[in-house]
Design a protein around this motif. Structure first.
Motif, PDB file in Angstrom:
ATOM      1  N   SER A  14      18.854 -31.561  31.544  1.00 33.41           N
ATOM      2  CA  SER A  14      19.025 -30.636  30.922  1.00 33.41           C
ATOM      3  C   SER A  14      19.432 -30.087  29.785  1.00 33.41           C
ATOM      4  CB  SER A  14      19.388 -29.421  32.253  1.00 33.41           C
ATOM      5  OG  SER A  14      20.857 -29.483  32.066  1.00 33.41           O
ATOM      6  N   GLU A  15      20.313 -31.005  29.306  1.00 30.91           N
ATOM      7  CA  GLU A  15      20.998 -31.206  28.192  1.00 30.91           C
ATOM      8  C   GLU A  15      20.351 -31.440  26.839  1.00 30.91           C
ATOM      9  OE1 GLU A  15      24.180 -33.745  28.940  1.00 30.91           O
ATOM     10  OE2 GLU A  15      25.459 -32.345  29.982  1.00 30.91           O
ATOM     11  N   LYS A  17      17.569 -30.916  23.808  1.00 29.33           N
ATOM     12  CA  LYS A  17      16.942 -29.929  23.131  1.00 29.33           C
ATOM     13  C   LYS A  17      15.922 -30.359  22.255  1.00 29.33           C
ATOM     14  CE  LYS A  17      20.065 -27.470  24.991  1.00 29.33           C
ATOM     15  NZ  LYS A  17      20.155 -27.350  26.370  1.00 29.33           N
ATOM     16  N   PHE A  18      15.912 -31.841  22.042  1.00 28.68           N
ATOM     17  CA  PHE A  18      14.853 -32.304  20.847  1.00 28.68           C
ATOM     18  C   PHE A  18      13.844 -33.161  21.594  1.00 28.68           C
ATOM     19  CE2 PHE A  18      13.241 -35.529  17.801  1.00 28.68           C
ATOM     20  CZ  PHE A  18      12.884 -34.564  16.868  1.00 28.68           C
ATOM     21  N   TYR A  51      14.602 -37.034  15.173  1.00 27.68           N
ATOM     22  CA  TYR A  51      15.820 -36.432  15.347  1.00 27.68           C
ATOM     23  C   TYR A  51      16.884 -36.358  14.311  1.00 27.68           C
ATOM     24  CZ  TYR A  51      20.285 -35.470  17.797  1.00 27.68           C
ATOM     25  OH  TYR A  51      21.511 -35.164  18.175  1.00 27.68           O
ATOM     26  N   TYR A  92      12.486 -37.399  24.497  1.00 27.05           N
ATOM     27  CA  TYR A  92      13.723 -36.762  24.410  1.00 27.05           C
ATOM     28  C   TYR A  92      14.837 -37.702  23.885  1.00 27.05           C
ATOM     29  CZ  TYR A  92      11.234 -33.140  26.944  1.00 27.05           C
ATOM     30  OH  TYR A  92      10.321 -32.212  27.436  1.00 27.05           O
ATOM     31  N   LYS A  94      19.182 -37.223  22.421  1.00 28.12           N
ATOM     32  CA  LYS A  94      20.261 -36.238  22.364  1.00 28.12           C
ATOM     33  C   LYS A  94      21.506 -37.270  21.911  1.00 28.12           C
ATOM     34  CE  LYS A  94      21.938 -36.370  27.044  1.00 28.12           C
ATOM     35  NZ  LYS A  94      22.162 -35.606  28.511  1.00 28.12           N
ATOM     36  N   GLU A 148      24.756 -29.937  20.362  1.00 26.04           N
ATOM     37  CA  GLU A 148      24.127 -31.272  21.026  1.00 26.04           C
ATOM     38  C   GLU A 148      25.271 -31.177  22.362  1.00 26.04           C
ATOM     39  OE1 GLU A 148      20.923 -32.448  20.824  1.00 26.04           O
ATOM     40  OE2 GLU A 148      20.872 -31.024  19.288  1.00 26.04           O
ATOM     41  N   SER A 149      25.153 -32.171  23.299  1.00 30.21           N
ATOM     42  CA  SER A 149      25.636 -32.239  24.334  1.00 30.21           C
ATOM     43  C   SER A 149      26.792 -33.464  24.001  1.00 30.21           C
ATOM     44  CB  SER A 149      24.983 -32.797  25.541  1.00 30.21           C
ATOM     45  OG  SER A 149      23.969 -31.700  25.754  1.00 30.21           O
TER      46      SER A 149
END
Length: 151
Positions: A14-15, A17-18, A51, A92, A94, A148-149
């Protein structure tokens, strides 16, 4: 899921975003139509660069007058499901944690059925073009990862 870098899969996933989308090309498969296990690293590279462009770091690194460049220090992939020719995948990316001159980057690939098909992680180190030694992130560079996480 046995990847040591993932404590709780639902939270971890879930963390992100990109993401970028790729389509598995015929040349990226073996004689059984499976995605070749080396291709995931090329997908990671593509997604990682997109990213880093998105958050604004690639411009400085690509500047011929720039003093630093990023290098991949390690990279791993954990395969969860088979992937075949012509599948669309969302890759994805992150930033999971940031060090003095490094960042731990995590990856997740999902198929069109929203199933995680492979995951990964790797470290990127910012080094001096002249000396090859690690160069600490500036506050500005660290701030680009904000949102970001980061742990």
């Amino acid at each position: 899921m046995r990847a040591s870098y993932i404590k709780d899969l639902t939270t971890w996933a879930s963390e992100f975003k990109f993401s970028v989308q790729v389509s598995v090309r015929f040349s990226e498969t073996d004689m059984y139509g499976h995605l070749n296990n080396t291709v995931t690293f090329a997908y990671y590279e593509y997604a990682r660069i997109e990213y880093l462009k998105q958050i604004g770091l690639m411009n400085d690194w690509l500047d011929p007058a720039g003093k630093t460049i990023p290098v991949v220090a390690d990279l791993q992939c954990d395969y969860l499901k088979q992937v075949f020719f012509d599948e669309a995948l969302d890759i994805y990316v992150k930033a999971a944690s940031i060090g003095n001159s490094s960042v731990d980057v995590h990856y997740m690939a999902k198929n069109a059925r929203d199933q995680i098909v492979f995951t990964g992680r790797g470290s990127i180190v910012q080094i001096s073009k002249d000396t090859g030694k690690g160069i600490a992130w500036t506050q500005k560079e660290k701030s680009l990862f904000v949102g970001e996480s980061i742990k």
